[in-house]
Design a protein around this motif. Structure first.
Motif, PDB file in Angstrom:
ATOM      1  N   GLY A   9       0.811  -1.204   0.000  1.00 35.30           N
ATOM      2  CA  GLY A   9       0.000   0.000   0.000  1.00 35.30           C
ATOM      3  C   GLY A   9       0.844   1.252   0.000  1.00 35.30           C
ATOM      4  O   GLY A   9       2.067   1.199  -0.146  1.00 35.30           O
ATOM      5  N   LEU A  10       0.175   2.379   0.191  1.00 39.23           N
ATOM      6  CA  LEU A  10       0.828   3.683   0.237  1.00 39.23           C
ATOM      7  C   LEU A  10       0.965   4.129   1.687  1.00 39.23           C
ATOM      8  O   LEU A  10      -0.031   4.189   2.416  1.00 39.23           O
ATOM      9  CB  LEU A  10      -0.002   4.702  -0.542  1.00 39.23           C
ATOM     10  N   SER A  16       5.053   1.830   9.231  1.00 40.53           N
ATOM     11  CA  SER A  16       5.304   0.386   9.177  1.00 40.53           C
ATOM     12  C   SER A  16       4.279  -0.292   8.281  1.00 40.53           C
ATOM     13  O   SER A  16       3.135   0.167   8.162  1.00 40.53           O
ATOM     14  CB  SER A  16       5.217  -0.222  10.580  1.00 40.53           C
ATOM     15  N   VAL A  17       4.696  -1.371   7.669  1.00 34.45           N
ATOM     16  CA  VAL A  17       3.821  -2.189   6.836  1.00 34.45           C
ATOM     17  C   VAL A  17       4.181  -3.655   7.064  1.00 34.45           C
ATOM     18  O   VAL A  17       5.363  -3.985   7.240  1.00 34.45           O
ATOM     19  CB  VAL A  17       3.996  -1.847   5.342  1.00 34.45           C
ATOM     20  N   LEU A  85      10.062   2.850   7.492  1.00 37.41           N
ATOM     21  CA  LEU A  85      10.161   2.826   6.028  1.00 37.41           C
ATOM     22  C   LEU A  85      10.696   4.140   5.477  1.00 37.41           C
ATOM     23  O   LEU A  85      10.436   5.217   6.024  1.00 37.41           O
ATOM     24  CB  LEU A  85       8.802   2.508   5.430  1.00 37.41           C
ATOM     25  N   LYS A  86      11.447   4.007   4.398  1.00 35.92           N
ATOM     26  CA  LYS A  86      12.056   5.146   3.719  1.00 35.92           C
ATOM     27  C   LYS A  86      11.535   5.214   2.280  1.00 35.92           C
ATOM     28  O   LYS A  86      11.127   4.192   1.725  1.00 35.92           O
ATOM     29  CB  LYS A  86      13.569   4.980   3.692  1.00 35.92           C
ATOM     30  N   PRO A  87      11.574   6.366   1.673  1.00 32.00           N
ATOM     31  CA  PRO A  87      11.131   6.454   0.266  1.00 32.00           C
ATOM     32  C   PRO A  87      11.876   5.483  -0.645  1.00 32.00           C
ATOM     33  O   PRO A  87      11.284   4.961  -1.600  1.00 32.00           O
ATOM     34  CB  PRO A  87      11.442   7.908  -0.094  1.00 32.00           C
ATOM     35  N   GLU A  88      13.127   5.200  -0.343  1.00 32.04           N
ATOM     36  CA  GLU A  88      13.892   4.270  -1.179  1.00 32.04           C
ATOM     37  C   GLU A  88      13.462   2.815  -1.003  1.00 32.04           C
ATOM     38  O   GLU A  88      13.941   1.941  -1.722  1.00 32.04           O
ATOM     39  CB  GLU A  88      15.402   4.406  -0.909  1.00 32.04           C
ATOM     40  N   ASP A  89      12.551   2.547  -0.071  1.00 31.19           N
ATOM     41  CA  ASP A  89      11.983   1.209   0.064  1.00 31.19           C
ATOM     42  C   ASP A  89      10.832   0.990  -0.914  1.00 31.19           C
ATOM     43  O   ASP A  89      10.278  -0.121  -0.993  1.00 31.19           O
ATOM     44  CB  ASP A  89      11.483   0.968   1.486  1.00 31.19           C
ATOM     45  N   THR A  90      10.454   2.027  -1.625  1.00 32.04           N
ATOM     46  CA  THR A  90       9.373   1.909  -2.606  1.00 32.04           C
ATOM     47  C   THR A  90       9.742   0.895  -3.688  1.00 32.04           C
ATOM     48  O   THR A  90      10.791   1.011  -4.330  1.00 32.04           O
ATOM     49  CB  THR A  90       9.087   3.275  -3.252  1.00 32.04           C
ATOM     50  N   ALA A  91       8.889  -0.100  -3.846  1.00 34.00           N
ATOM     51  CA  ALA A  91       9.174  -1.171  -4.799  1.00 34.00           C
ATOM     52  C   ALA A  91       7.999  -2.150  -4.826  1.00 34.00           C
ATOM     53  O   ALA A  91       7.104  -2.078  -3.973  1.00 34.00           O
ATOM     54  CB  ALA A  91      10.445  -1.925  -4.403  1.00 34.00           C
ATOM     55  N   ILE A  92       8.031  -3.031  -5.785  1.00 33.30           N
ATOM     56  CA  ILE A  92       7.143  -4.193  -5.758  1.00 33.30           C
ATOM     57  C   ILE A  92       7.881  -5.279  -4.992  1.00 33.30           C
ATOM     58  O   ILE A  92       9.041  -5.584  -5.300  1.00 33.30           O
ATOM     59  CB  ILE A  92       6.796  -4.665  -7.171  1.00 33.30           C
ATOM     60  N   VAL A 120       4.597  -1.559  -2.595  1.00 35.89           N
ATOM     61  CA  VAL A 120       4.740  -0.719  -1.407  1.00 35.89           C
ATOM     62  C   VAL A 120       5.280   0.625  -1.868  1.00 35.89           C
ATOM     63  O   VAL A 120       6.348   0.684  -2.484  1.00 35.89           O
ATOM     64  CB  VAL A 120       5.684  -1.340  -0.370  1.00 35.89           C
ATOM     65  N   THR A 121       4.549   1.676  -1.581  1.00 36.32           N
ATOM     66  CA  THR A 121       4.964   3.022  -1.948  1.00 36.32           C
ATOM     67  C   THR A 121       5.139   3.842  -0.684  1.00 36.32           C
ATOM     68  O   THR A 121       4.203   3.948   0.115  1.00 36.32           O
ATOM     69  CB  THR A 121       3.928   3.696  -2.860  1.00 36.32           C
ATOM     70  N   VAL A 122       6.330   4.404  -0.520  1.00 36.82           N
ATOM     71  CA  VAL A 122       6.628   5.191   0.675  1.00 36.82           C
ATOM     72  C   VAL A 122       6.825   6.645   0.250  1.00 36.82           C
ATOM     73  O   VAL A 122       7.756   6.957  -0.497  1.00 36.82           O
ATOM     74  CB  VAL A 122       7.889   4.674   1.390  1.00 36.82           C
TER      75      VAL A 122
END
Length: 124
Positions: A9-10, A16-17, A85-92, A120-122
């Motif tokens: 999710g966003l 945390s996710v 979570l960090k923006p750089e964790d954004t990924a499938i 996952v979008t951060v």
């Protein structure tokens, strides 16, 4: 083995996710379960792995101390708890299963079955 991932999710930076991946089918030769991720324009990279006997775990350096992998043998589910979570964790994020030991867990070509991926979008 069939794998079904869920939980993406966003979220905002610092949130945390928890991702889950339910396995079905015959797992007699499965030694470990792993999570990989693939950001836009990047190669798929190893995130974490766990043996189905729950006695071994491995993490990529960039998630150590933030992410935690677990295996629920009764539910045949592998979970990835992602904190800070960090923006750089954004990924499938993809789950996968492997018959190989820990020395091979970082290698995507050593995994046999893959889940469909969950995004996952951060945001910053």
């Amino acid at each position: 083995v069939q794998l079904q991932a869920s939980g993406g999710g966003l979220v905002q930076a610092g949130d945390s996710v928890r991702l889950s991946c339910a396995a079905s089918g015959r797992m007699f030769t499965t030694y470990g379960m792993g999570w990989f991720r693939q950001a836009l324009g990047q190669e798929r990279e190893f995130v974490a792995g766990i043996s189905t006997s729950e006695d071994r775990t491995e993490y990529a350096d960039f998630v150590k101390g933030r992410f935690s992998i677990s295996w629920d043998n009764a539910k045949k589910t592998v979970n990835l708890q992602m904190n800070s979570l960090k923006p750089e964790d954004t990924a499938i994020y993809y789950c996968a299963e492997t018959p190989y030991g820990t020395s091979y867990w970082a290698h995507a070509d050593k995994y046999r079955s893959w889940g469909q991926g969950t995004l996952v979008t951060v945001s910053s």
